[in-house]
Design an enzyme around this catalytic site. Structure first.
Site, PDB file in Angstrom:
ATOM      1  N   CYS A  39      23.684  27.405  40.346  1.00 31.29           N
ATOM      2  CA  CYS A  39      24.521  27.948  40.077  1.00 31.29           C
ATOM      3  C   CYS A  39      25.544  29.409  41.248  1.00 31.29           C
ATOM      4  CB  CYS A  39      25.763  27.700  39.492  1.00 31.29           C
ATOM      5  SG  CYS A  39      27.725  27.898  40.019  1.00 31.29           S
TER       6      CYS A  39
ATOM      7  N   HIS B 230      25.540  22.069  38.502  1.00 27.87           N
ATOM      8  CA  HIS B 230      24.952  22.554  37.680  1.00 27.87           C
ATOM      9  C   HIS B 230      24.434  20.880  37.225  1.00 27.87           C
ATOM     10  CE1 HIS B 230      26.727  26.435  36.204  1.00 27.87           C
ATOM     11  NE2 HIS B 230      27.295  25.946  36.701  1.00 27.87           N
TER      12      HIS B 230
ATOM     13  N   GLU C 187      22.218  20.554  34.561  1.00 27.32           N
ATOM     14  CA  GLU C 187      21.576  20.749  33.169  1.00 27.32           C
ATOM     15  C   GLU C 187      23.065  19.403  32.626  1.00 27.32           C
ATOM     16  OE1 GLU C 187      22.782  23.302  35.275  1.00 27.32           O
ATOM     17  OE2 GLU C 187      23.629  24.323  33.911  1.00 27.32           O
TER      18      GLU C 187
HETATM   19  N1  GLN Z   1      30.361  33.155  39.297  1.00 36.01           N
HETATM   20  C1  GLN Z   1      29.497  32.259  39.885  1.00 36.01           C
HETATM   21  C2  GLN Z   1      31.348  31.599  40.366  1.00 36.01           C
HETATM   22  O1  GLN Z   1      32.348  32.051  40.045  1.00 36.01           O
HETATM   23  C3  GLN Z   1      29.044  31.310  39.506  1.00 36.01           C
HETATM   24  C4  GLN Z   1      28.935  30.308  38.479  1.00 36.01           C
HETATM   25  C5  GLN Z   1      28.169  29.957  37.394  1.00 36.01           C
HETATM   26  O2  GLN Z   1      27.267  29.720  37.715  1.00 36.01           O
HETATM   27  N2  GLN Z   1      28.516  29.128  37.223  1.00 36.01           N
HETATM   28  O3  GLN Z   1      31.124  30.397  41.563  1.00 36.01           O
END
Ligand code: GLN
Length: 523
Positions: A382, A500, A502
């Site tokens: 992410c 994600h 995970e």
């Molecule tokens: N801050 C980034 C976004 O909002 C990544 C979000 C995250 O890592 N869950 O796109």
């Protein structure tokens, strides 16, 4: 009609009642029942989406895009069932719904009260969960400890549930602590007695008790507890401290908790639970051979619960390879070019996980750069993927000002920008993988589904520039051509993903990306 199991806790918090609830879920699933789980949380936030990871740990995201409590991650890992927004209920959500209805005039001018309006709304969440999931068994964990002011409306609602749904369709399981006093070499039943009395004073007599204890509990103590709780001796179970988080699945099944539950529900004719895969897993976990050293470079590393699913996913892949995962927590806020070698030098692999905001992003970029240049396996997740793009643009493509607008709103080279059409991309999305990419090889297919949670994405205006560079490959996209993964070509293992993974790794089904990441360090 679904059957409802209510899980409460007394004496202290952190008893493991969520783990017991999920273990029971797995046992019942293994007996052939369709199981669904939900959590009632007493806090007044509408959801944990905006709660500090320091206070509340990770935000777990469900397939349908609900931002939920980390307990739901445990549930999914234990029962391997996709949960939903119906699994996550908070006091804030309940009140918001009731007040919205009141404003719309849906209560015909009635005076809105905790009983019946709030409790009715809570009970409707039980019915929603049963209806939307079509489950045979809905397991509902009530957050907090019996005696807390905040959980009273939930306890009242589940008390009423027995009148509404019927005795044989509802089951109360109360979890308590039985402390062991070392000096006296004795366990103490008094706190359990008080906790059961407290529950009874609210009109709920537990059907089953699960006693958390450091030591085995002798029969005489169980008899005593059964007698003052007005329940059968057979309905007193123990949860003795274990080494592996999944052991309560076996331990509760050995004590035949499922038989007692099914007999209460008058369900007959089911097969026995086959927990052999769990037995093997637990045995494997106790006999790991060799260590892999992974560094997690994050902003909230002082609070490991903020990365719970990530840690579990790394462990799952470790179990798969029979390796112990040794984690080094690296505070990205303190990482500099001067200490990067000392901090990351001895690692077999590096993870730059998800995150938000400006703070600590320099350190993450330094870590990504270190892994890229030194051919160290690197997994970006992410925010980790977004910063992978920023690092590459800055240091390889020569865009000195490259940045995410989350970090610098006025950057001349906005590599990562706020999502245009939708604020947050959240929940399961289908992804198309490029042929001949590492990522497609790992998944062994070209269409996958993964869970997202990002408000920013790669800016496609820079697509051509990246495409001209043959060392980096943008290898996955979701709808609207939004970048979902990037990999390096001449590198041992370097893959960053916008989603994600995970959230969907399971102990018995480790996620292929984590399996491959760990594999790159051991063969
Ligand atoms: N801050 C980034 C976004 O909002 C990544 C979000 C995250 O890592 N869950 O796109």
């Amino acid at each position: 009609m679904a059957k409802f199991i209510f899980i409460t806790g007394g004496v202290v918090s952190s008893l493991g009642k969520g783990i017991n609830a999920a273990s029971i879920g797995q046992i019942l699933k293994s007996r052939g029942l369709k199981v669904f789980m939900q959590k009632f949380d007493p806090y007044i936030n509408v959801d944990p989406g905006t709660m500090s990871p320091y206070q509340h740990g990770e935000v777990y995201v469900t397939a349908d895009g609900a931002e939920t409590d980390l307990d739901l991650g445990h549930y999914e890992r234990f029962i391997d069932v996709e949960l939903s927004k119906d699994s996550s209920v908070s006091t804030g959500k309940i009140y918001q719904t009731v007040i919205d209805k009141e404003r719309k005039g849906l209560y015909d001018g009635a005076t809105i009260q905790v009983i019946p309006h709030i409790t009715d709304e809570i009970k409707s969440r039980l019915i929603n969960a049963a209806n939307s999931s079509g489950a045979d068994i809905v397991i509902t964990e009530i957050g907090g400890t019996v005696g807390d002011i905040e959980s009273l409306p939930y306890l009242e609602a589940i008390r009423q549930a027995r009148r509404d749904f019927g005795f044989n369709n509802t089951l109360y399981i109360h979890n308590t602590l039985v402390p062991y006093i070392k000096a006296a070499r004795e366990i103490k039943t008094k706190p359990t007695q008080h906790s059961v009395s407290e529950l009874k004073s609210l009109g709920i007599t537990p059907d089953l008790l699960i006693l958390r204890s450091e030591e085995k509990i002798e029969q005489s103590a169980k008899d005593k507890i059964a007698s003052f709780s007005d329940i059968a001796v057979l309905d007193v179970f123990e949860a003795v401290d274990v080494e592996v988080i999944y052991e309560p699945i076996l331990a509760l099944n050995e004590q035949k908790i499922d038989d007692r539950i099914l007999s209460h529900f008058e369900i007959t004719g089911l097969k026995e639970a086959d927990l052999s895969e769990w037995k093997k897993l637990i045995d494997d976990i106790k006999h790991l051979d060799g260590i892999v050293n992974i560094g997690i470079v994050g902003k909230y590393v002082s609070h490991h619960d903020a990365y719970l699913s990530l840690v579990e996913s790394l462990k799952h892949a470790g179990y798969f390879h029979k390796k112990k995962i040794n984690l080094k927590w690296i505070d990205a806020g303190l990482l500099t070019n001067d200490n990067v070698l000392a901090e990351l030098g001895n690692l077999d692999g590096i993870v730059v996980p998800g995150g938000f905001g400006k703070r600590a992003t320099d350190g993450k970029i330094i870590a990504i750069n270190y892994a890229r240049v030194n051919n160290i396996p690197m997994f970006g997740i992410c925010y980790g993927m977004q910063l992978t793009m920023v690092e590459y643009a800055k240091n390889v493509l020569g865009l000195k000002d490259a940045n995410s607008t989350e970090i610098d709103e006025n950057t001349k080279n906005p590599i990562i920008i706020k999502n245009k059409n939708f604020d947050t991309i959240i929940g399961n999305k289908e992804i198309t993988l490029e042929d001949n990419s590492l990522i497609a090889k790992i998944y062994g297919k070209n269409k996958i589904k993964e869970r997202f949670r990002n408000s920013y994405s790669f800016n496609n205006e820079y697509l051509e520039l990246f495409k001209k560079d043959s060392n980096i490959k943008l290898t996955a996209n979701i709808e609207n051509n939004t970048l979902a993964a990037v990999e390096l070509v001449n590198h041992k293992w370097f893959l960053s993903v916008q989603y994600h993974p995970e959230y969907i790794s399971r102990p018995l089904k480790p996620h292929p990306l984590f399996i491959s990441f760990i594999e790159s360090m051991i063969y």
